[in-house]
Scaffold this active site. Structure first.
Site, mmCIF file in Angstrom:
data_model
loop_
_atom_site.group_PDB
_atom_site.id
_atom_site.type_symbol
_atom_site.label_atom_id
_atom_site.label_comp_id
_atom_site.label_asym_id
_atom_site.label_seq_id
_atom_site.Cartn_x
_atom_site.Cartn_y
_atom_site.Cartn_z
ATOM 1 N N CYS A 2 0.866 -1.168 0.000
ATOM 2 C CA CYS A 2 0.000 0.000 0.000
ATOM 3 C C CYS A 2 0.905 1.221 0.000
ATOM 4 O O CYS A 2 1.569 1.503 0.992
ATOM 5 C CB CYS A 2 -0.918 0.009 1.225
ATOM 6 S SG CYS A 2 -2.012 1.453 1.286
ATOM 7 N N GLU A 114 -3.388 1.012 -6.588
ATOM 8 C CA GLU A 114 -2.307 0.081 -6.883
ATOM 9 C C GLU A 114 -2.039 0.113 -8.386
ATOM 10 O O GLU A 114 -2.961 0.238 -9.187
ATOM 11 C CB GLU A 114 -2.674 -1.340 -6.434
ATOM 12 C CG GLU A 114 -1.504 -2.297 -6.441
ATOM 13 C CD GLU A 114 -0.344 -1.803 -5.590
ATOM 14 O OE1 GLU A 114 0.584 -1.175 -6.179
ATOM 15 O OE2 GLU A 114 -0.362 -2.015 -4.370
#
Length: 271
Positions: A2, A114
């Site tokens: 993350c 992402e």
């Protein structure tokens, strides 16, 4: 992993969702659609109030800096590299194990970004070879629109170069715990591109479902084996993902337009 996420929910809404007992309106953060390492973020945690006679844990909404600095660290350098802690090893790594035992938090988000990592590029990254083609970013969020409750850790670090009464003498920092990305089909997948989170990246933030919030935040739970049972991945089929503009790749860009769903990957990007 993350490395970027969105957090636009109002503090009063977060307080209601997580049954927060106290938060300071004067410390409210502006909506952030491109949260990057070293920024201040909201965290939900259970901790006794400072200077209170009652030492019971109180659920609080606090501001923490994203990028954990261990309490024993001599300097805060390296915080930007300590944004993620792996669920598989968080209980044993020196930088995280004390926080895992006693200082756990929830980092609320709308969802996370992402960038797709193709199989060939993953191999090159593992080998340490640099190859940076333009990647297509995706936004990942709960399919039902609920808050994305990321499992986190927090720490306090004392800057010994400053006097005790200096407002920056203490740093409050945090990390997001990550786990292996789901290989099962997404609840809602883009028409063109990845159909599972693992198709985008091999790691993902560990999302805590509401039934685990109280146990995760409880500072009385300190047994490592007991706590590791809370690191199990959430049920499959809760997530959706869709392509967004590559504008999110620049940390200077920040606004709700970053969350706009594209019909398909941008031209010239992977996927």
């Amino acid at each position: 992993m993350c490395g970027r996420y969105a957090a636009s929910r109002r503090p009063e809404d977060l307080a209601g969702t997580f049954e927060v007992e106290t938060w300071e309106p004067r410390e409210s953060l502006e909506p952030d659609y491109n949260v990057a390492p070293t920024k201040e973020v909201y965290a939900v945690l259970d901790r006794p109030l400072k200077d209170a006679d009652d030492k019971r844990p109180v659920r609080q909404l606090r501001r923490l800096r994203w990028g954990l600095v261990p309490s024993w660290s001599k300097t805060p350098e390296g915080a930007a590299r300590m944004i993620n802690a792996r669920a598989e090893t968080v209980h044993e790594k020196p930088s995280y194990r004390r926080a895992f035992a006693a200082r756990r938090c929830i980092l609320p988000a709308d969802g996370y970004y992402e960038w797709v990592t193709g199989v060939q590029e993953r191999d090159l990254e593992v080998e340490g070879k640099k190859k940076r083609p333009r990647k297509q970013p995706y936004f990942v969020l709960p399919a039902d629109g609920s808050v994305f409750a990321m499992a986190g850790l927090y720490e306090f670090w004392r800057d010994r170069t400053l006097p005790d009464d200096h407002p920056q003498a203490w740093w409050a920092t945090c990390s997001v715990i990550t786990t292996e990305a789901e290989t099962s089909p997404l609840a809602v997948a883009p028409a063109e591109g990845p159909h599972a989170l693992a198709d985008i990246h091999p790691r993902m933030p560990l999302m805590l479902t509401p039934d685990r919030w109280d146990a995760w935040l409880d500072p009385a739970r300190t047994d490592a084996d007991d706590l590791r049972s809370l690191l199990a991945p959430p049920p499959e089929g809760l997530m959706r993902a869709y392509p967004v503009s590559t504008a999110v790749s620049n940390v200077r860009n920040n606004g709700p337009e970053l969350l706009k769903e594209l019909e398909g990957p941008e031209e010239g990007t992977l996927f």
